[in-house]
Design an enzyme around this catalytic site. Structure first.
Site, short mmCIF file in Angstrom:
data_model
loop_
_atom_site.label_atom_id
_atom_site.label_comp_id
_atom_site.label_asym_id
_atom_site.label_seq_id
_atom_site.Cartn_x
_atom_site.Cartn_y
_atom_site.Cartn_z
N GLY A 30 0.83 -1.20 0.00
CA GLY A 30 0.00 0.00 0.00
C GLY A 30 0.86 1.24 0.00
CD GLU A 31 3.87 4.15 -3.16
OE1 GLU A 31 4.63 5.07 -3.44
OE2 GLU A 31 3.74 3.13 -3.84
N GLY A 32 0.50 5.70 0.51
CA GLY A 32 -0.36 6.85 0.80
C GLY A 32 0.39 8.14 0.59
CB ALA A 33 -0.56 11.63 1.42
CE1 TYR A 34 1.70 10.37 7.78
CE2 TYR A 34 -0.13 10.78 6.29
CZ TYR A 34 0.34 10.43 7.54
OH TYR A 34 -0.55 10.14 8.55
N GLY A 35 3.40 7.88 3.24
CA GLY A 35 3.90 6.60 3.74
C GLY A 35 3.74 5.47 2.76
CB VAL A 36 5.76 3.02 1.37
CG1 VAL A 36 5.69 1.78 0.48
CG2 VAL A 36 6.04 4.24 0.54
CG ASP A 147 -10.36 9.41 7.69
OD1 ASP A 147 -11.28 9.56 6.86
OD2 ASP A 147 -9.16 9.30 7.37
#
Length: 355
Positions: A30-36, A147
């Site tokens: 998975g990958e997000g705005a400020y992390g993997v 959230d």
């Protein structure tokens, strides 16, 4: 410390993971705005884990989210809340620029599950039950998740569900001015309660209950119930289904501007949920109706929802634990967040990891 480069499915760039040699890095999951997030194997135990690499220090907002996430996931110890197994300790403060959280590895999330298969009524019951079970612990601790959405509900092959991503969580007890709430509120609006959009001076545990209603609706139909393109469209979609608020609910809206906005909209009749969900059981629709009450005061609570007949096959009051209320000072950093520099936030994150 070993630097590993997990295979990247996009093939676009190498992702380096500076973690202990006890971990054998496998794949990017998975990958997000400020992390993997990568899957890995803890070599001494053979356990499969997820390692979340976060690089938060470019933005104060990312630092705050990381700090909340670490503190809260360590605080809760619950079967339906993702846990932190370990946090990689940095060599020293000077070289500290990445955070590595070692967590349980889950196989998929609700967003992917809904997109790839039709969920049976039994699946819907069990998933909503587990979500509410987690929420009972959070709300008893006076924590709002804020959230909840399908991608924040992690699943494995046994249908175990764990809530993740506490980066926007907040104390329900602190009713200081919440106007900063919206600036940071980058959460998906599709699962946002109407009162958040109509006034943001106060919000209660009922905002999480609304999100659970949106998730249940999506599980039942396979598509989002209120996929708003923007703020106005979001409210329009909600009122298209729930109808124009009653006079009592209308006057329950605190903000005069919000009331005037509602009054400016054309009158809408409520659409019966039976029309929207023709194949769904009466019990599921009854719970949905109560989760998606427009007025937060009339919305069902988590405890009431757990006792609803739809969840009767799973409800066990002896096995739905609460959590102790979080101490007053737990979210101190949030009270001072506007005055904290990125360096001060980095120090707080470092202290949290090293404790």
């Amino acid at each position: 410390m070993s630097r590993s480069n997990p295979p990247n499915p996009t093939g676009s760039r190498k992702i380096s993971f500076n973690v202990s040699e006890q971990y054998d890095i496998q794949d990017v999951v998975g990958e997000g705005a400020y992390g993997v997030v990568c899957s890995a194997i803890h070599k001494p135990s053979g356990q499969k884990v997820a390692i979340k690499k976060i690089t938060p220090f470019d933005h104060s907002m990312f630092c705050l989210r990381t700090l909340r996430e670490m503190k809260l996931l360590r605080y809760f110890n619950h079967e339906n809340i993702i846990s932190i197994l370990d946090i990689q300790k940095p060599r020293n403060y000077e070289s500290f620029n990445e955070v590595y959280l070692i967590q349980e590895l889950m196989e998929t999330d609700m967003h992917r599950a809904i997109r790839t298969q039709d969920l049976s009524d039994d699946h819907c019951q069990y998933f909503i039950y587990q979500t509410l079970r987690a929420l009972k612990a959070m709300h008893s601790a006076n924590v709002l998740h804020r959230d909840l959405k399908p991608s924040n509900l992690l699943l494995n092959a046994n249908c175990d569900l764990k809530v993740c991503d506490f980066g926007l969580a907040r104390s329900a007890a602190s009713q200081e001015d919440n106007s900063g709430f919206m600036t940071e509120y980058v959460a998906t609006r599709w699962y946002r309660a109407p009162e958040i959009m109509l006034t943001f001076k106060e919000y209660t545990k009922a905002i999480d209950v609304w999100s659970v209603g949106c998730i249940l609706a999506e599980m039942l139909s396979g598509k989002p119930l209120f996929p708003g393109k923007d703020y106005h469209h979001q409210l329009t979609l909600i009122l298209d289904v729930l109808g124009t608020p009653t006079m009592e609910d209308y006057y329950g809206i605190k903000s005069r501007r919000a009331r005037e906005y509602i009054r400016s909209l054309p009158f809408k009749k409520k659409v019966p949920f039976r029309t929207l969900f023709p194949k769904t059981s009466d019990l599921a629709l009854d719970l949905l109706e109560k989760l998606l009450a427009f007025n937060p005061v009339k919305r069902i609570t988590v405890e009431e929802a757990l006792k609803h007949p739809y969840l009767e096959p799973y409800h066990d009051p002896e096995d739905e634990p609460t959590a102790p209320p979080i101490p007053e000072e737990f979210f101190d950093f949030d009270k001072h967040k506007d005055n904290l520099s990125k360096e001060q936030l980095k120090q707080l994150i470092y202290q949290e990891i090293m404790r």
